[in-house]
Write a protein that holds these residues in place. Sequence first.
Motif, PDB file in Angstrom:
ATOM      1  N   SER A 201      61.372  -5.243  -5.740  1.00 41.36           N
ATOM      2  CA  SER A 201      61.959  -6.092  -4.728  1.00 41.36           C
ATOM      3  C   SER A 201      62.790  -5.644  -3.747  1.00 41.36           C
ATOM      4  O   SER A 201      63.626  -6.316  -2.829  1.00 41.36           O
ATOM      5  CB  SER A 201      63.090  -7.202  -5.495  1.00 41.36           C
ATOM      6  OG  SER A 201      62.708  -7.505  -6.792  1.00 41.36           O
ATOM      7  N   ASN A 202      62.287  -4.332  -3.558  1.00 37.11           N
ATOM      8  CA  ASN A 202      62.867  -3.548  -2.103  1.00 37.11           C
ATOM      9  C   ASN A 202      64.234  -3.309  -2.288  1.00 37.11           C
ATOM     10  O   ASN A 202      64.945  -3.288  -1.218  1.00 37.11           O
ATOM     11  CB  ASN A 202      62.577  -4.369  -0.954  1.00 37.11           C
ATOM     12  CG  ASN A 202      62.059  -3.533   0.251  1.00 37.11           C
ATOM     13  OD1 ASN A 202      61.562  -2.261  -0.134  1.00 37.11           O
ATOM     14  ND2 ASN A 202      62.307  -3.591   1.499  1.00 37.11           N
ATOM     15  N   ARG A 203      64.970  -3.292  -3.370  1.00 34.99           N
ATOM     16  CA  ARG A 203      66.294  -2.874  -3.715  1.00 34.99           C
ATOM     17  C   ARG A 203      66.401  -1.748  -4.134  1.00 34.99           C
ATOM     18  O   ARG A 203      65.518  -1.372  -5.169  1.00 34.99           O
ATOM     19  CB  ARG A 203      66.906  -3.977  -4.735  1.00 34.99           C
ATOM     20  CG  ARG A 203      66.792  -5.398  -4.246  1.00 34.99           C
ATOM     21  CD  ARG A 203      67.983  -6.014  -3.376  1.00 34.99           C
ATOM     22  NE  ARG A 203      69.182  -5.565  -3.883  1.00 34.99           N
ATOM     23  CZ  ARG A 203      70.519  -5.702  -3.287  1.00 34.99           C
ATOM     24  NH1 ARG A 203      70.313  -6.030  -2.186  1.00 34.99           N
ATOM     25  NH2 ARG A 203      71.306  -5.424  -4.076  1.00 34.99           N
ATOM     26  N   PHE A 204      67.133  -0.769  -3.807  1.00 33.23           N
ATOM     27  CA  PHE A 204      67.427   0.625  -4.455  1.00 33.23           C
ATOM     28  C   PHE A 204      68.240   0.399  -5.952  1.00 33.23           C
ATOM     29  O   PHE A 204      68.483  -0.520  -6.190  1.00 33.23           O
ATOM     30  CB  PHE A 204      68.397   1.329  -3.509  1.00 33.23           C
ATOM     31  CG  PHE A 204      69.835   1.081  -3.206  1.00 33.23           C
ATOM     32  CD1 PHE A 204      70.639   1.273  -4.237  1.00 33.23           C
ATOM     33  CD2 PHE A 204      70.331   0.490  -2.067  1.00 33.23           C
ATOM     34  CE1 PHE A 204      72.137   1.007  -3.955  1.00 33.23           C
ATOM     35  CE2 PHE A 204      71.558   0.098  -1.767  1.00 33.23           C
ATOM     36  CZ  PHE A 204      72.422   0.416  -2.894  1.00 33.23           C
ATOM     37  N   CYS A 205      67.743   1.456  -6.405  1.00 30.47           N
ATOM     38  CA  CYS A 205      68.257   1.790  -7.822  1.00 30.47           C
ATOM     39  C   CYS A 205      69.646   2.041  -7.777  1.00 30.47           C
ATOM     40  O   CYS A 205      70.285   3.019  -7.294  1.00 30.47           O
ATOM     41  CB  CYS A 205      67.615   2.905  -8.663  1.00 30.47           C
ATOM     42  SG  CYS A 205      68.172   3.160 -10.459  1.00 30.47           S
ATOM     43  N   TYR A 206      70.446   1.189  -8.628  1.00 31.08           N
ATOM     44  CA  TYR A 206      72.124   1.324  -8.867  1.00 31.08           C
ATOM     45  C   TYR A 206      72.210   2.173 -10.140  1.00 31.08           C
ATOM     46  O   TYR A 206      73.486   2.318 -10.576  1.00 31.08           O
ATOM     47  CB  TYR A 206      72.595   0.180  -9.087  1.00 31.08           C
ATOM     48  CG  TYR A 206      72.995  -0.792  -7.757  1.00 31.08           C
ATOM     49  CD1 TYR A 206      72.029  -1.233  -6.925  1.00 31.08           C
ATOM     50  CD2 TYR A 206      74.316  -0.719  -7.206  1.00 31.08           C
ATOM     51  CE1 TYR A 206      72.152  -1.771  -5.724  1.00 31.08           C
ATOM     52  CE2 TYR A 206      74.700  -1.423  -6.143  1.00 31.08           C
ATOM     53  CZ  TYR A 206      73.700  -1.918  -5.232  1.00 31.08           C
ATOM     54  OH  TYR A 206      74.045  -2.688  -4.281  1.00 31.08           O
ATOM     55  N   GLY A 207      71.241   2.596 -10.781  1.00 34.91           N
ATOM     56  CA  GLY A 207      71.780   3.394 -12.016  1.00 34.91           C
ATOM     57  C   GLY A 207      71.883   2.623 -13.257  1.00 34.91           C
ATOM     58  O   GLY A 207      72.639   3.398 -13.976  1.00 34.91           O
TER      59      GLY A 207
END
Length: 250
Positions: A201-207
């Motif tokens: 979804s084109n969101r970066f990974c927050y871990g």
Amino acid sequence: MKKKLKLVIASMTCCEGCQVEILNLGERLLNIFEIFDLGNFSWVKEKEEIDYYDVALIEGTPLTDEDIQSLKELRKKSKIIVAMGTCAHLGGVQEIKNYTENRKNEKAKYVYSKYQRIENKVVVPLSKIVKIDYVAPGCPINKDELYNILCDIAIGKSPKIAPRPVCFECQNNGYPCLLQKGEPCLGPITLGGCDAVCLKSNRFCYGCRGPINAKSPIIKRHLENIKKLVGEKYLAEILETFGAEDDFIK
Ligand code: SF4
Ligand code: SF4
Ligand code: SF4
């Protein structure tokens, strides 16, 4: 016929989204119930008094005295405990409270009339209170991964999650690298297994699945680089989102 294993699905304080993911297994739930006898699962049946479980799947964080008591009871009764989801594994979104300066119900008084009765404990994952045998990480869990964990346990095998970072699945899926575009992605230091769903979804990974290897020097280097990119405050916010700051920065 082989005796079925006794399973409990229990919840501490949380949104209960990981239980929803279990229900989302759909027809595969029937396979699980071929092998496991459902001892307790509050969404599906009335609570029963049971003395022994082969497997306890526990979501949420122990935030109240009742949670802590029930967790200790489950540990006494269960051969295997699986911490299910980021809340149980790392502390989850509610751990944000630990990082705020004012933990003394200051905000609660604007919401609840009897806020003094709220047990305002430090938020900790299950492993700080009892021994945990396995983890099904993620917020929410990956249902396929949980299914595999249960299948492994059923045949007496120790469940293992492949030690690959989120980047592995991200690149396998052909998603564009957000880090290369200057976004603060934690994919290189986070345990994969979510099929890089945020990157889809084109969101970066927050871990949210926690560090791939908490002792790796790569974590420190990667976080230093992200700090240069977005600054210390934003990096802290990213790490705090799922209660993983203390897991990435040991
Ligand atoms: S890990 Fe996420 S989805 Fe699962 S219970 Fe916690 S907040 Fe809900
Ligand atoms: S976008 Fe993130 S997860 Fe994907 S390859 Fe780049 S750093 Fe890794
Ligand atoms: S991409 Fe990162 S934040 Fe998103 S589900 Fe996977 S581990 Fe969690």
